[in-house]
Design an enzyme around this catalytic site. Structure first.
Site, PDB file in Angstrom:
ATOM      1  N   GLU A 406       0.802  -1.227   0.000  1.00 44.10           N
ATOM      2  CA  GLU A 406       0.000   0.000   0.000  1.00 44.10           C
ATOM      3  C   GLU A 406       0.833   1.273   0.000  1.00 44.10           C
ATOM      4  O   GLU A 406       0.706   2.110   0.881  1.00 44.10           O
ATOM      5  CB  GLU A 406      -0.983  -0.044   1.168  1.00 44.10           C
ATOM      6  CG  GLU A 406      -1.943  -1.186   0.949  1.00 44.10           C
ATOM      7  CD  GLU A 406      -3.072  -1.261   1.953  1.00 44.10           C
ATOM      8  OE1 GLU A 406      -2.818  -1.065   3.133  1.00 44.10           O
ATOM      9  OE2 GLU A 406      -4.197  -1.518   1.523  1.00 44.10           O
ATOM     10  N   GLU A 475      -4.253 -10.616   0.112  1.00 45.28           N
ATOM     11  CA  GLU A 475      -5.080 -10.542   1.318  1.00 45.28           C
ATOM     12  C   GLU A 475      -6.507 -10.898   0.937  1.00 45.28           C
ATOM     13  O   GLU A 475      -7.018 -10.438  -0.086  1.00 45.28           O
ATOM     14  CB  GLU A 475      -5.059  -9.127   1.928  1.00 45.28           C
ATOM     15  CG  GLU A 475      -3.691  -8.722   2.420  1.00 45.28           C
ATOM     16  CD  GLU A 475      -3.620  -7.291   2.966  1.00 45.28           C
ATOM     17  OE1 GLU A 475      -4.647  -6.769   3.450  1.00 45.28           O
ATOM     18  OE2 GLU A 475      -2.524  -6.711   2.904  1.00 45.28           O
TER      19      GLU A 475
HETATM   20  C1  GAL Z   1      -5.171  -4.001   3.908  1.00 50.54           C
HETATM   21  C2  GAL Z   1      -3.782  -3.775   4.424  1.00 50.54           C
HETATM   22  C3  GAL Z   1      -3.504  -4.505   5.698  1.00 50.54           C
HETATM   23  C4  GAL Z   1      -4.637  -4.282   6.661  1.00 50.54           C
HETATM   24  C5  GAL Z   1      -5.914  -4.726   6.047  1.00 50.54           C
HETATM   25  C6  GAL Z   1      -7.111  -4.472   6.915  1.00 50.54           C
HETATM   26  O1  GAL Z   1      -5.547  -2.991   3.049  1.00 50.54           O
HETATM   27  O2  GAL Z   1      -2.836  -4.174   3.478  1.00 50.54           O
HETATM   28  O3  GAL Z   1      -2.306  -4.060   6.233  1.00 50.54           O
HETATM   29  O4  GAL Z   1      -4.725  -2.939   6.971  1.00 50.54           O
HETATM   30  O5  GAL Z   1      -6.159  -3.993   4.875  1.00 50.54           O
HETATM   31  O6  GAL Z   1      -7.051  -5.093   8.128  1.00 50.54           O
END
Ligand code: GAL
Length: 937
Positions: A406, A475
């Site tokens: 990010e 993620e």
């Molecule tokens: C993503 C980010 C993570 C965390 C997650 C939400 O956008 O990469 O570090 O913030 O969202 O828990």
């Protein structure tokens, strides 16, 4: 410009090199240091580097540590926003500055000559002196820095001084979603560097799956000899490639060969894993096989020590991952302590090693002045990537490099990718923020919906470059609070579309900090800006107890699947490499959850990607509802689990319960002493509510649709639910009709201020020793979704033991229920609760055929499904659960509150990502269901 605000990397350190140990002397400098915290850079005293500086009045602090967790300042949590004005590269003048001092003697045997001081991690910037001489400055919190100190050392009373600043220009590059914590949080070591020793090495061990040959290539400036005794290699000149037949390394079978690299001056033990990573045909492959990444994102965190995570905790993580079928880790969002990667090599986990980089806080500012696009930061970016790659290049577990997280996009990221490709052509580069994949090798997304993943799987992407790359979800499945839901549907996509190669659940653990008897989260330390419990989003609780989300994930990703199939039992092997030869298959036949007979199931060895149809074992006749459970477990102990550890299981119905058999003999309703009596029940004649069951006082069941909202609910449907008033329904009694054999109670259940509601009729019938309740719900203008649909009742608090036949042992919800098997389970009411750090709906058991709630003598009540229901049992109401902010806000009352449901809304993962899939949404509709109530004794 002061070094603190200099956007460049630190200075004075030696070129980055691989992390390794050797037989050269090493002196750990962890332990008790002198410490004092100052409020600003300018407030720190002059002369701390001097021998005669008097630190006798200073405190003592353990190193490694993070000072906020030892009473100096307070932790602060933000996800995206910087907790200081965004004015790069400037940081607040109020910049907590911790001076650390330590004296040490060299062991008598310490050799004269070169030596380095190694710092494995300091957050966020440090200026370092040894014996009065400044060594330099380091930034890049989760990266090592080494300083040459040989000529400065003296046999006794060396004085090491480290001045650590909480904020630095580096903080702009370290805006990861985690606690802001500071200090020397990883090891400090003095390493002798013998002349003629091995300064650095890169041992590449490739594997050619077509020939079975491994190739070792060692890059080192030293004139070293390689030995791999197991392969009959001794004194092989390191500069010459070596080809020989070997067993490959994989996460499933992490074969390591112990060896050594030696010169006359130094011997370095090496652990060699042969594997080749390739992108081939648009697929990410290792050793010729497509990988399916069943991964998690792992931050380094411990509830007492923050990011100072000792090796035994890292090992506990690895073991827990392996035991829950996890095969991959993304080291979000920085390189972990090097010990973790050694464990990944040893136990077998695929790793995306991510650089220490995130500038997310520029996002809300339209990415203006984002360092990724500003040449002033280029050196810092490259420095961080170099230190990542050089440190970890020898780890076979590392299969992808990641540039960071990010940080939007920009030339500095491109430069990092370019450098990495050039330096290490053997590993692909990952970075999710390169949306058009112009400088990365894999297409990566976070929180893409199922539909988007499907579209990527179908190669519908209009961008031809991106379309042809392997795809992964860096993620997904945001594990905040109760959830995630929908993991099964992701797995189905990963299995359907070869280019969809899995992903990494966000995230491994809740970053709760221990505060007395509960876990604290953002805001608990009085932070001016914070993101509350968004830091509590893991598959394991802060103390590493698995949450139901992890149990579900383990089931969804099980490497061996066992299912009913026409003609028997289908056993499919979902490993990417290994066969089922290491597994034993056992079966147990249970009737109403009681074991009747068990045995070993003869399953031929199934190769990866294959399946076998196995006939059912010969089973004895059973009464009642019977299930055959087949489990695949380790035949002998592995490095990460004992023999008998179950890696996969399945259940097959053998005899289904036929329709529920109600006792015969109807009883009439009669009035007595101002009450209505019907069989074992007593009712209030005005409200029609059951007030006693078999003589036990109860608050009889009535319609309820509310659940203490989950984090995911609050991100998706809860506002609609609150607006509709579903949390405060009122019950208007239309009629209590107590004539004949049935007690019929007609009601209209509706929220205040709204015209819509639910017409709800309860029909009670006495059948033998049981009361049968038929509930008919007809929407009267109400539309949309409901949190749940069923009844709430309360029974005496003494009925604190639950036993049930149905889904268990853990909680389950419509879109997170793969891990619930049918069986007979018992739990104390207190143990039915899942202690989510931020309290919310939890503990629901599904598919329950019957439930007994009894006191210590075994007396109590019984509820029967027709055929099944969901229940929760708690010592507090849903309203109290909803109001609680920490587990310690929940206090047991003198009743057990029960929910008995015909349906629940799914969980989804809207707290960050897609909501509840349509098929799991609970829509208001006309509903009828039946339950039986009786006495248990
Ligand atoms: C993503 C980010 C993570 C965390 C997650 C939400 O956008 O990469 O570090 O913030 O969202 O828990």
């Amino acid at each position: 410009m002061s070094y603190v605000e200099d956007p460049g990397p630190g200075h004075g350190s030696a070129p980055p090199r691989a992390a390794f140990t050797s037989d050269a002397p090493a002196l750990p400098l962890s332990g008790t240091w002198r410490f004092r915290l100052f409020s600003a850079v300018a407030a720190a005293p002059a002369g701390v580097e001097r021998d005669d500086f008097d630190d006798s009045a200073w405190d003592e602090l353990p190193v490694p540590s993070m000072w906020q967790l030892h009473g100096y300042g307070t932790p602060a949590y933000t996800n995206v926003r910087y907790p200081f004005p965004v004015d790069p590269p400037h940081v607040p003048s109020d910049n907590p500055t911790g001076d650390h001092r330590r004296r040490f003697d060299l062991p008598a045997s310490w050799p004269a000559g070169p030596a380095v001081l190694r710092f494995d991690g300091i957050d966020s910037c440090a200026r370092i002196w040894l014996n009065g001489v400044e060594l330099g400055v380091t930034k890049g919190s989760r990266l090592p820095a080494e300083f040459e100190v040989g000529p400065l050392l003296r046999p006794r009373d060396n004085v090491l001084a480290v001045r650590v600043h909480q904020w630095s220009a580096g903080s702009y590059l370290e805006d990861q979603d985690m606690w802001w914590l500071s200090g020397i949080f990883r090891d400090v070591t003095l390493l002798a560097r013998p002349a003629g020793g091995i300064g650095d090495y890169w041992l590449r061990a490739d594997y050619d799956h077509t020939t079975g040959l491994g190739t070792v290539r060692v890059e080192t400036e030293a004139d070293a000899l390689l030995a791999i005794p197991e392969l009959g290699v001794s004194a092989h000149p390191a500069g010459l490639p070596l080809e020989l037949p070997v067993e490959p390394w994989s996460a499933e079978s992490p074969r390591l060969y112990d060896g050594s690299l030696s010169t006359a001056a130094e011997r370095v033990p090496v652990r060699i894993g042969f594997r080749t990573v390739a992108i081939d045909d648009g697929l990410l492959k290792v050793n010729g096989r497509r990988l399916l990444l069943r991964g998690v994102n792992r931050h380094e965190h411990h509830p007492r020590t923050g990011r100072a995570v000792p090796r035994d905790v890292a090992l506990a993580d690895v073991l827990l991952m392996k035991r829950h079928n996890v095969n991959a880790v993304r080291t979000s969002h920085y390189p972990p302590d090097p010990a973790f990667l050694e464990l990944c090599d040893e136990y077998g986990l695929w790793v995306i090693d991510e650089c220490d980089l995130e500038t997310h806080g520029f996002g809300p500012l339209e990415w203006e002045r984002n360092p990724s696009a500003d040449p002033a930061w280029e050196d810092a970016y490259l420095d961080r990537m170099r230190r990542t790659v050089e440190r970890d290049k020898n780890r076979p577990s590392v299969i992808l490099w990641s540039l960071g997280n990010e940080s939007h996009t920009g030339p500095n990221l491109e430069r990092m990718a370019e450098w990495t490709h050039h330096r290490d052509p053997t590993r692909p580069v990952h970075y999710e923020g390169d949306h058009d994949c112009s400088y990365v090798d894999v297409h990566s997304r976070m929180y893409a919906t199922h539909a988007e993943v499907e579209s990527i799987g179908l190669r519908e992407d209009v961008d031809p470059r991106r379309r042809d790359l392997p795809f992964l979800l860096c993620e997904y499945g945001h594990a905040m609070g109760n959830g995630p839901g929908g993991l099964l549907e992701y797995r189905e996509l990963f299995e359907r579309y070869p280019n969809c190669q899995g992903g990494f659940v966000w995230e491994w653990l809740d970053h709760g900090l221990l505060a007395g008897d509960h876990f604290a989260y953002g805001g608990d330390f009085g932070e001016a800006i914070h993101d509350g419990n968004f830091v509590i989003d893991g598959l394991v609780f802060p103390d590493r107890t698995p949450s139901p989300g992890l149990v579900e994930f383990a089931k969804v990703i099980e490497p061996v699947r066992i299912e009913a199939a026409p003609g028997g039992i289908r056993v499919s092997n979902h490993y990417d490499f290994v066969s089922t030869a290491h597994l034993t298959f056992t079966w147990v036949l249970e009737s109403e959850g009681i074991p009747v007979e068990e045995g070993i199931l003869d399953v031929p060895t199934v190769q990866s990607g294959q399946n076998a149809l196995v006939p059912l074992p010969r089973l004895p006749a059973t009464g009642g509802e019977s299930w055959l459970t087949v489990s695949a477990s380790l035949t002998s102990a592995s490095a990460w689990a004992p023999a008998g550890h179950v890696v996969g299981w399945g259940q097959l119905p053998v005899s289904r319960a036929v329709d529920v058999v109600w006792p015969v003999g109807r009883g009439p309703v009669f009035r007595t002493g101002g009450r209505l009596r019907l069989g074992v029940g007593e009712f209030d004649p005005v409200t029609g509510r059951l007030i006693a069951l078999g003589g036990h006082p109860v608050r009889g069941p009535r319609l309820d649709v509310w659940r203490a909202t989950t984090d995911n609910d609050r991100a998706e449907s809860a506002s609609e639910w609150w607006e509709a008033g579903l949390h405060r329904l009122q019950h208007r009694v239309i009629a209590v009709d107590a004539d004949g054999d049935d007690l019929v109670v007609r009601t209209r259940v509706a929220p205040p201020a709204q015209a819509s509601g639910l017409l709800t009729d309860y029909t009670w019938t006495a059948l033998g020793d049981r009361l049968r309740l038929r509930v008919e719900i007809t929407p009267d203008g109400l539309a949309g979704t409901l949190p749940r649909l069923g009844l709430t009742m309360a029974v005496p608090g003494a009925f604190g033991s639950a036993e049930w036949f149905g889904g268990g042992p853990g909680e389950a919800y419509p879109d997170s229920r793969q891990a619930a098997r049918i069986g007979r389970f018992s739990r104390g009411v207190d143990d039915l609760q899942t202690p989510y750090v931020f309290p919310q709906e939890n503990g629901n058991r599904v598919d329950v055929r019957w439930l007994r709630l009894t006191d210590a003598e075994g007396t109590g009540i019984r509820v029967d499904g027709d055929p099944a229901f969901d229940f929760t049992a708690r010592r507090w109401t849903s309203a109290a659960l909803e109001a609680a902010r920490h587990t310690t806000d929940l206090h047991a009352g003198d009743l057990v509150h029960l929910t008995l449901d015909v349906a629940q809304h799914g969980l989804g993962s809207a707290s960050c990502g897609p909501g509840v899939l349509p098929r799991y949404r609970l829509q208001v509709r006309k509903t009828e269901f039946t339950l039986g109530f009786g006495v248990a004794n």
